[in-house]
Design a protein around this motif. Structure first.
Motif, short mmCIF file in Angstrom:
data_model
loop_
_atom_site.label_atom_id
_atom_site.label_comp_id
_atom_site.label_asym_id
_atom_site.label_seq_id
_atom_site.Cartn_x
_atom_site.Cartn_y
_atom_site.Cartn_z
N MET A 1 41.53 47.19 46.73
CA MET A 1 41.57 47.25 45.25
C MET A 1 42.82 47.13 44.64
N LEU A 2 43.88 47.95 44.99
CA LEU A 2 45.10 48.04 44.57
C LEU A 2 46.06 46.74 44.92
N VAL A 3 45.96 46.42 45.99
CA VAL A 3 46.52 45.12 46.65
C VAL A 3 45.87 43.91 45.53
N GLY A 4 44.45 43.88 45.44
CA GLY A 4 43.93 42.79 44.97
C GLY A 4 44.21 42.66 43.43
N THR A 5 44.22 43.90 42.58
CA THR A 5 44.53 44.07 41.14
C THR A 5 46.06 43.45 41.12
N THR A 6 46.79 43.98 41.89
CA THR A 6 48.31 43.93 41.84
C THR A 6 48.48 42.33 41.91
N LEU A 7 47.79 41.54 42.81
CA LEU A 7 48.16 40.16 42.92
C LEU A 7 47.59 39.44 41.94
N PHE B 1 39.39 43.25 42.97
CA PHE B 1 40.50 43.77 42.01
C PHE B 1 39.66 44.41 40.76
N ASP B 2 40.51 45.23 40.27
CA ASP B 2 40.00 46.14 38.81
C ASP B 2 40.11 45.45 37.58
N ARG B 3 38.70 45.17 37.01
CA ARG B 3 38.79 44.40 35.90
C ARG B 3 39.32 45.24 34.69
N PHE B 4 39.05 46.44 34.95
CA PHE B 4 39.54 47.45 33.75
C PHE B 4 41.03 47.44 33.49
N ASN B 5 41.82 47.58 34.72
CA ASN B 5 43.27 47.56 34.70
C ASN B 5 43.83 46.21 34.26
N LEU B 6 43.11 45.17 34.51
CA LEU B 6 43.58 43.90 34.20
C LEU B 6 43.37 43.57 32.60
N ALA B 7 42.43 44.03 32.04
CA ALA B 7 42.07 44.04 30.65
C ALA B 7 42.89 44.97 29.82
N VAL B 8 43.49 45.81 30.66
CA VAL B 8 44.41 46.87 29.78
C VAL B 8 45.91 46.33 29.94
#
Length: 251
Positions: free
Chosen positions: A166-172, A66-73
């Motif tokens: 990465m997209l799937v993990g970030t979304t989940l 998962f992408d930490r940047f997207n989650l932080a934003v």
């Protein structure tokens, strides 16, 4: 709840499970469909425990991608959006919520059927933090009132062209976090009653089986036609909710 409720609840949960199984975006139809039988807030409350169970399985499967940047934003704005959704649900009538859910369904279905098909190109867009916060806000708000937080989230994340896992993990991880936060306001709304939790428990086996079915079918059926049918149905259900709730709302 009588058989007429389960006649819409079971298809709604099957669609939700298939969404978690790979048909991303279909879950936005679940609450509008159930809102044809009960209030939108109660429909969302019944589905929330099911979502939490499904999220736990999904996050465990993609816990390393998962992408930490997207989650932080996205997440700070999403949490604010959940709070705003709670204020709306606490202060507005069932007809007002039904109208909102119906309108969101119509806009989401039209966007997927018309706008996204007009887009072309593979250019990767650089993330804009302000846009990300606003998209998070919109996602949290629409997720709170109708478990329909996908469109605002996708507006920010999809143009980045993240790798599939990465997209799937970030979304989940994003929606699992939002759903956990939503537990508190749903308690405050008094929606986790014994009846609602019992209904959730009876529907969890259906959700698990439909998630497995989604995993199996996503690679075997013509997904474009399937999605088209679902989005047409989403628009139709949204129109019915708007038509049903508008007279009492504006009288």
């Amino acid at each position: 709840m009588d058989l007429s409720f389960y006649a819409v609840a079971i298809p709604a949960v099957i669609i939700l499970g298939m969404s978690k199984g790979g048909f991303v975006g279909l879950g936005n139809l679940a609450v509008p469909l159930m809102a044809m039988a009960v209030s939108p807030v109660q429909a969302a409350a019944v589905l929330l425990p099911i979502l939490v169970v499904q999220d736990a399985i999904g996050v465990f499967s993609f816990r390393r991608t998962f992408d930490r940047f997207n989650l932080a934003v996205l997440l700070p704005g999403a949490f604010v959006g959940v709070g705003l959704g709670y204020l709306l649900a606490a202060r507005v009538s069932d007809d007002g919520i039904g109208f909102s859910v119906g309108l969101i369904s119509i806009l989401f279905g039209l966007r997927r059927l018309v706008v996204e098909r007009m887009k072309s190109g593979t250019e990767v867009r650089k993330p804009n933090i302000v846009l990300g916060w606003l998209c998070g806000l919109g996602s949290g708000f629409t997720s709170m009132i109708g478990h329909a937080g996908g469109p605002p989230y996708q507006i920010f994340v999809i143009p980045q062209k993240l790798p599939r896992d990465m997209l799937v993990g970030t979304t989940l991880v994003f929606f699992a976090s939002v759903n956990l936060v939503k537990v508190v306001p749903y308690f405050a709304l008094g929606q986790f009653t014994r009846q609602n939790l019992t209904i959730s428990a009876t529907l969890i086996p259906v959700a698990v089986l439909s998630t497995w079915l989604g995993v199996k079918l996503v690679r075997k059926i013509p997904t474009e036609r399937f999605y088209t049918l679902i989005y047409v149905l989403m628009i139709a259900v949204g129109l019915r909710l708007v038509w049903q709730s508008a007279p009492a709302l504006f009288s």
